[in-house]
Scaffold this active site. Structure first.
Site, PDB file in Angstrom:
ATOM      1  N   GLU A  81      55.562  50.202  46.768  1.00 31.09           N
ATOM      2  CA  GLU A  81      55.842  51.572  46.362  1.00 31.09           C
ATOM      3  C   GLU A  81      54.920  52.491  47.165  1.00 31.09           C
ATOM      4  O   GLU A  81      53.700  52.367  47.103  1.00 31.09           O
ATOM      5  CB  GLU A  81      55.606  51.741  44.863  1.00 31.09           C
ATOM      6  CG  GLU A  81      56.023  53.103  44.340  1.00 31.09           C
ATOM      7  CD  GLU A  81      55.747  53.252  42.847  1.00 31.09           C
ATOM      8  OE1 GLU A  81      56.551  53.917  42.164  1.00 31.09           O
ATOM      9  OE2 GLU A  81      54.723  52.719  42.363  1.00 31.09           O
ATOM     10  N   ASP A 115      53.147  48.069  42.999  1.00 30.30           N
ATOM     11  CA  ASP A 115      53.084  49.400  42.412  1.00 30.30           C
ATOM     12  C   ASP A 115      52.073  50.276  43.153  1.00 30.30           C
ATOM     13  O   ASP A 115      50.932  49.849  43.395  1.00 30.30           O
ATOM     14  CB  ASP A 115      52.695  49.279  40.935  1.00 30.30           C
ATOM     15  CG  ASP A 115      52.836  50.569  40.174  1.00 30.30           C
ATOM     16  OD1 ASP A 115      53.957  51.084  40.094  1.00 30.30           O
ATOM     17  OD2 ASP A 115      51.821  51.066  39.655  1.00 30.30           O
ATOM     18  N   HIS A 126      63.106  52.229  36.932  1.00 29.86           N
ATOM     19  CA  HIS A 126      62.497  52.553  35.642  1.00 29.86           C
ATOM     20  C   HIS A 126      61.822  53.914  35.635  1.00 29.86           C
ATOM     21  O   HIS A 126      61.484  54.430  34.562  1.00 29.86           O
ATOM     22  CB  HIS A 126      61.482  51.475  35.271  1.00 29.86           C
ATOM     23  CG  HIS A 126      60.350  51.385  36.259  1.00 29.86           C
ATOM     24  ND1 HIS A 126      60.510  50.928  37.549  1.00 29.86           N
ATOM     25  CD2 HIS A 126      59.036  51.719  36.150  1.00 29.86           C
ATOM     26  CE1 HIS A 126      59.366  50.972  38.185  1.00 29.86           C
ATOM     27  NE2 HIS A 126      58.442  51.450  37.368  1.00 29.86           N
ATOM     28  N   ASP A 127      61.608  54.502  36.814  1.00 34.65           N
ATOM     29  CA  ASP A 127      60.981  55.823  36.929  1.00 34.65           C
ATOM     30  C   ASP A 127      61.978  56.912  37.296  1.00 34.65           C
ATOM     31  O   ASP A 127      61.580  58.065  37.473  1.00 34.65           O
ATOM     32  CB  ASP A 127      59.881  55.805  38.001  1.00 34.65           C
ATOM     33  CG  ASP A 127      58.605  55.125  37.525  1.00 34.65           C
ATOM     34  OD1 ASP A 127      58.373  55.094  36.309  1.00 34.65           O
ATOM     35  OD2 ASP A 127      57.854  54.614  38.378  1.00 34.65           O
ATOM     36  N   ASP A 142      56.022  42.258  39.386  1.00 35.21           N
ATOM     37  CA  ASP A 142      55.319  43.501  39.667  1.00 35.21           C
ATOM     38  C   ASP A 142      53.837  43.228  39.864  1.00 35.21           C
ATOM     39  O   ASP A 142      53.206  42.564  39.034  1.00 35.21           O
ATOM     40  CB  ASP A 142      55.503  44.477  38.503  1.00 35.21           C
ATOM     41  CG  ASP A 142      56.064  45.811  38.955  1.00 35.21           C
ATOM     42  OD1 ASP A 142      55.507  46.381  39.903  1.00 35.21           O
ATOM     43  OD2 ASP A 142      57.041  46.291  38.358  1.00 35.21           O
TER      44      ASP A 142
END
Length: 570
Positions: free
Chosen positions: A264, A209, A340-341, A107
């Site tokens: 993202e 991210d 994870h979100d 990440d």
């Protein structure tokens, strides 16, 4: 049948033929029984991950962090947080994964840092040191108020006053996550350098991210307000220099070191994504869109994501089809339903009681038969569900700040309505520890875990699923084999069928003289199959979550949450 040969796989971009498994380290496997998942716990489970047939592992942040936002507030990009182990442990994980032909994706979180990062601490000290302009600082207005009305994604203002520097700093998320100033070339070079550091350790690629947020409008205008909002979260993505900055990342690190990238892109629609991933532009390989994840959100709600509704399957089909068509020959799709979100799909959009196996495998079939690279989130492959938590059980900073805003301050939601929405869409639904078996703490740890275990773990766990006749993980293994072995899923055309049907997602993939028809019932209803597909004498069943092996076995009925793929010759 068009088969994908080993030589072709090796000679093409590996990620186009890959399935990627996401690991949320904090909740994956605890090897030292301190209640937190760790790197050695991931190493222990590498054989299991490999057994699924996946090609790469995406690791959520393992860096030193105060954990205000579960590791996305990073205090040191080059050091592993002691709760997860050591740098040497991570280097060993990379090596052990590579021995199993599993690539490692890490990440990259560089829209902002933790307020405990050395850069920020130094930046606070004065307006004229090396790190002064690493972050976005603004003076207060004449009346002492914030520089503009920009809102934080975690509610409230996106500006926080700093007594030491006597200025406001910008934070798109928690106040402990100050945004970096990408206008400063020193910031960009620092990011390139940390990426090179991890490449030298063997990392194969990056998930970036909120990468489309790194460029800010330097005029810092107020955002248009609605619903009498004081702080507005809008127009804060896709800034004027976004493409330039991402191209710089590509040219400085991604292209020279042949690193895969998936960004993202929260506000991006398919037309935006084409610019981000078109190979001619040399920016990213793929992006994660949020668009299809809003099909259970009320369009004009006043409470953001907490104004929920039942999933709109017609809208889901429309959005995914738009991305399939828009990206064809212009880039590549990243395919996902969970991460994870995101909450667990069987609970959020499916039926996690009577048809948990069926709805989990139905949505998996929809996703894995599309063109793109599928991402599987830990536990998705065994059909994990949302927990039945009370409000006090939740840990997520977004949930807690949003509860304060909508329930306590604005009083536009009742506690009961907020909890109902949380049960459906809260990020914490995906963060409960991985359920390995039916022993204490689901086999995750011998100690009390950092986060509450889902109460359904005795029923839903890896050990039990792999032995079950209705095995979600074995169905995933079959889907992954199909992707690896059939060129039609990588290169075939896409055509949606019955676009307005509210229950069935049906589409065709075609390549040469081969046609696959994907028919998935996304409802509890028994439906007539002939409306969506009629087999002929030569039709074959490629895969079925009801274990049908012949086209004639499907009779004329689609069972609840039935997924079946037919093969025909054109």
């Amino acid at each position: 049948m068009f088969l994908l040969g080993t030589e072709e796989i090796m000679n093409s971009e590996w990620w186009k033929n890959a399935v990627i498994y996401q690991v949320y380290p904090k909740s994956f496997n605890d090897s030292n029984n301190d209640g937190y998942g760790d790197i050695n716990g991931i190493i222990e489970k590498l054989p299991y991950i490999k057994s699924l047939g996946v090609d790469a592992i995406w690791l959520n942040p393992l860096y030193v962090s105060p954990q205000v936002d579960n590791g996305y507030d990073i205090a040191d990009y080059r050091a592993v947080d002691p709760r997860f182990g050591t740098n040497e442990d991570l280097y060993r994980l990379i090596d052990e994964a590579h021995k199993l032909d599993l690539k490692i994706i890490m990440d990259l979180v560089v829209n902002g840092t933790s307020d405990q990062h050395r850069w920020f601490k130094e930046s606070c000290k004065s307006k004229d040191n090396y790190f002064s302009d690493f972050y976005i600082w603004k003076d207060a207005k004449a009346d002492g108020s914030e520089p503009n009305n920009w809102g934080s994604n975690f509610s409230g203002s996106a500006w926080e006053w700093n007594d030491q520097r006597q200025q406001y700093y910008l934070h798109y998320y928690a106040k402990e996550q100050p945004d970096l100033n990408w206008e400063n070339p020193r910031v960009r070079e620092a990011v390139f350098d940390l990426m090179r550091f991890w490449k030298a350790k063997g990392v194969d690629g990056w998930r970036m991210d909120i990468i489309t947020s790194i460029s800010k409008n330097q005029e810092f205008p107020d955002n248009p307000a609605k619903h009498n909002e004081k702080y507005v979260v809008a127009n804060q993505d896709n800034g004027p220099r976004m493409h330039e900055f991402i191209h710089d990342i590509n040219q400085e690190v991604l292209a020279p070191f042949d690193m895969m990238s998936v960004g993202e892109a929260p506000a991006s629609k398919s037309i935006d994504a084409r610019q981000l991933v078109d190979p001619k532009r040399q920016e990213l390989d793929m992006v994660f869109t949020f668009q299809h994840m809003h099909i259970d959100r009320q369009e004009n709600g006043v409470n953001g994501r907490w104004d929920t509704q039942p999933a709109d399957i017609v809208l889901l089909k429309s959005i995914l089809s738009d991305w399939q068509n828009a990206m064809r020959d212009h880039g590549w799709n990243a395919l996902y339903f969970e991460n994870h979100d995101r909450a667990r799909t069987p609970s959020r959009w499916g039926n996690d009681q009577e048809y948990r196996y069926e709805s989990a495998t139905a949505f998996a079939t929809v996703l894995h038969c599309l063109q793109g690279t599928p991402f599987i989130y830990q536990g998705e492959e065994i059909g994990m569900t949302n927990p039945d938590f009370k409000l006090d059980d939740y840990e997520d900073v977004e949930l807690r700040t949003n509860y304060r805003q909508y329930v306590e301050e604005q009083q536009t939601l009742s506690p009961e309505a907020f909890l109902k929405a949380a049960h459906q869409i809260s990020r914490d639904n995906a963060r409960t520890p991985m359920q390995w078996d039916d022993t204490l703490n689901a086999g995750f740890s011998e100690s009390e875990s950092w986060f509450k275990i889902n109460e359904r773990y005795p029923e839903i766990n890896v050990d039990k699923d792999q032995k079950a006749q209705k095995s979600v993980s074995n169905y995933y293994r079959d889907l992954i084999k199909l992707r690896h072995n059939n060129l039609i899923l990588r290169d075939g055309t896409y055509e949606l069928k019955n676009a307005a049907d509210p229950d069935v997602f049906a589409y065709e993939r075609c390549l040469g003289e081969q046609k696959w028809t994907v028919v998935v019932n996304l409802s509890d209803k028994r439906l007539k199959r002939a409306k969506y597909y009629t087999p002929n004498l030569d039709s074959k069943v490629v895969i079925s979550n009801y274990h049908k092996t012949k086209a004639s076995d499907s009779d004329e009925i689609l069972e609840p949450w039935e997924a079946i793929v037919f093969e025909d010759q054109i």
